[in-house]
Design an enzyme around this catalytic site. Sequence first.
Site, PDB file in Angstrom:
ATOM      1  N   ASP A 145       0.844  -1.201   0.000  1.00 49.63           N
ATOM      2  CA  ASP A 145       0.000   0.000   0.000  1.00 49.63           C
ATOM      3  C   ASP A 145       0.880   1.253   0.000  1.00 49.63           C
ATOM      4  O   ASP A 145       0.381   2.380  -0.063  1.00 49.63           O
ATOM      5  CB  ASP A 145      -1.016  -0.002   1.159  1.00 49.63           C
ATOM      6  CG  ASP A 145      -0.363  -0.060   2.523  1.00 49.63           C
ATOM      7  OD1 ASP A 145       0.875  -0.202   2.595  1.00 49.63           O
ATOM      8  OD2 ASP A 145      -1.099   0.042   3.531  1.00 49.63           O
ATOM      9  N   SER A 146       2.216   1.051  -0.006  1.00 45.79           N
ATOM     10  CA  SER A 146       3.139   2.165  -0.260  1.00 45.79           C
ATOM     11  C   SER A 146       2.896   2.733  -1.656  1.00 45.79           C
ATOM     12  O   SER A 146       3.416   3.802  -1.990  1.00 45.79           O
ATOM     13  CB  SER A 146       4.593   1.706  -0.112  1.00 45.79           C
ATOM     14  OG  SER A 146       4.819   0.503  -0.826  1.00 45.79           O
ATOM     15  N   ASP A 163      -1.144  -6.055  -0.162  1.00 44.47           N
ATOM     16  CA  ASP A 163      -1.575  -5.399   1.076  1.00 44.47           C
ATOM     17  C   ASP A 163      -3.076  -5.151   1.073  1.00 44.47           C
ATOM     18  O   ASP A 163      -3.604  -4.592   0.099  1.00 44.47           O
ATOM     19  CB  ASP A 163      -0.886  -4.023   1.201  1.00 44.47           C
ATOM     20  CG  ASP A 163       0.341  -4.071   2.082  1.00 44.47           C
ATOM     21  OD1 ASP A 163       0.419  -4.935   2.973  1.00 44.47           O
ATOM     22  OD2 ASP A 163       1.237  -3.218   1.869  1.00 44.47           O
ATOM     23  N   LYS A 218      -1.502  -9.384   2.792  1.00 52.56           N
ATOM     24  CA  LYS A 218      -0.783  -8.941   3.998  1.00 52.56           C
ATOM     25  C   LYS A 218      -1.678  -7.936   4.717  1.00 52.56           C
ATOM     26  O   LYS A 218      -2.382  -7.154   4.077  1.00 52.56           O
ATOM     27  CB  LYS A 218       0.559  -8.294   3.627  1.00 52.56           C
ATOM     28  CG  LYS A 218       1.285  -7.669   4.818  1.00 52.56           C
ATOM     29  CD  LYS A 218       2.741  -7.377   4.529  1.00 52.56           C
ATOM     30  CE  LYS A 218       3.047  -6.025   3.919  1.00 52.56           C
ATOM     31  NZ  LYS A 218       2.589  -4.849   4.693  1.00 52.56           N
ATOM     32  N   GLU A 251      -1.747  -5.403   8.578  1.00 57.06           N
ATOM     33  CA  GLU A 251      -0.937  -4.861   9.671  1.00 57.06           C
ATOM     34  C   GLU A 251      -1.602  -5.104  11.028  1.00 57.06           C
ATOM     35  O   GLU A 251      -2.827  -5.006  11.133  1.00 57.06           O
ATOM     36  CB  GLU A 251      -0.733  -3.350   9.474  1.00 57.06           C
ATOM     37  CG  GLU A 251       0.024  -3.008   8.200  1.00 57.06           C
ATOM     38  CD  GLU A 251       0.239  -1.501   8.031  1.00 57.06           C
ATOM     39  OE1 GLU A 251      -0.119  -0.706   8.929  1.00 57.06           O
ATOM     40  OE2 GLU A 251       0.788  -1.118   6.972  1.00 57.06           O
ATOM     41  N   GLU A 259       8.958  -4.268  10.701  1.00 57.93           N
ATOM     42  CA  GLU A 259       9.401  -2.980  10.171  1.00 57.93           C
ATOM     43  C   GLU A 259       9.960  -2.109  11.287  1.00 57.93           C
ATOM     44  O   GLU A 259       9.295  -1.883  12.316  1.00 57.93           O
ATOM     45  CB  GLU A 259       8.229  -2.269   9.467  1.00 57.93           C
ATOM     46  CG  GLU A 259       8.646  -0.922   8.859  1.00 57.93           C
ATOM     47  CD  GLU A 259       7.667  -0.367   7.840  1.00 57.93           C
ATOM     48  OE1 GLU A 259       6.701  -1.062   7.468  1.00 57.93           O
ATOM     49  OE2 GLU A 259       7.885   0.779   7.406  1.00 57.93           O
TER      50      GLU A 259
END
Length: 271
Positions: free
Chosen positions: A51-52, A90, A120, A122, A189
Amino acid sequence: MSQHKEFKKITTHSLRQMKEQGLKISMLTAYDFSFAKIFDQSGIDVILVGDSAANVMAGHETTLPITLDQMIYHAQCVVRGIDRALVVVDLPFGSYQSNPSLALSSAIRVMKETGAHAIKLEGGEEVIDSVTAIVKAGIPVMGHLGLTPQSIYQFGSYAVRANTKEEALQLKKNIRLLENSGCFAIVLEKIPAKLAKEVTELINIPTIGIGAGKDCDGQVLVMHDMLGINAEFKPRFLRQYLQLNGMITSAVKEYINDVKESRFPSEKESY
Ligand code: KIV
């Protein structure tokens, strides 16, 4: 080509085997067909449609604005370029946090509409019910602990995480929870290298580090950062393998001059 020639196609099981055999896992982000194809043909093990994309593709300050539809578009483009790598997508902010059934339907959309191999998300304890629901549906889940950019407004900064005893203990608890809920790998991270080593040895699934030292089972970088596309972004954890920003700037300036001076196109370049 990759050092892992025995792995013709990377699966979540290959990653587990790599950890068992002490073979490091390489992972890079990609968001489009052309770069995904180059990375895959170079032998990368895992491609993350991160999602970057919100930052490096769309120019947003945080990852929060990107939508599930936009992530699906990027993932579809990436999957068309892949023969060997495992493609992980993501789940964006807002597509899984509120409840497990929303999380499951977002994960199903990604798998059905893109052809990617895993998702993925978070977080730890707070997303465990969602992880369980997605894994139960047969969808591989990669976890993400430490600095979780979707919570940036709660953290207040992009500083190193888990450098207090309490936060380190919470991370250890969360990594065990994610493993027990069926995650196949976990991104760590921006946490201290010593803690990353400790938790990597604590679990049987691979850890993939970004700013988490050399002892993770693998490493991931954002492609624009490692290729030096954004010249000003130089955090301590980043190694720039190219200075593409300068190279592209020179090429574009040369092209502009050639056009202005009528040096392009030549007779040979004309019909
Ligand atoms: O979105 C992303 O690029 C990521 C990596 C930083 C791991 O989550």
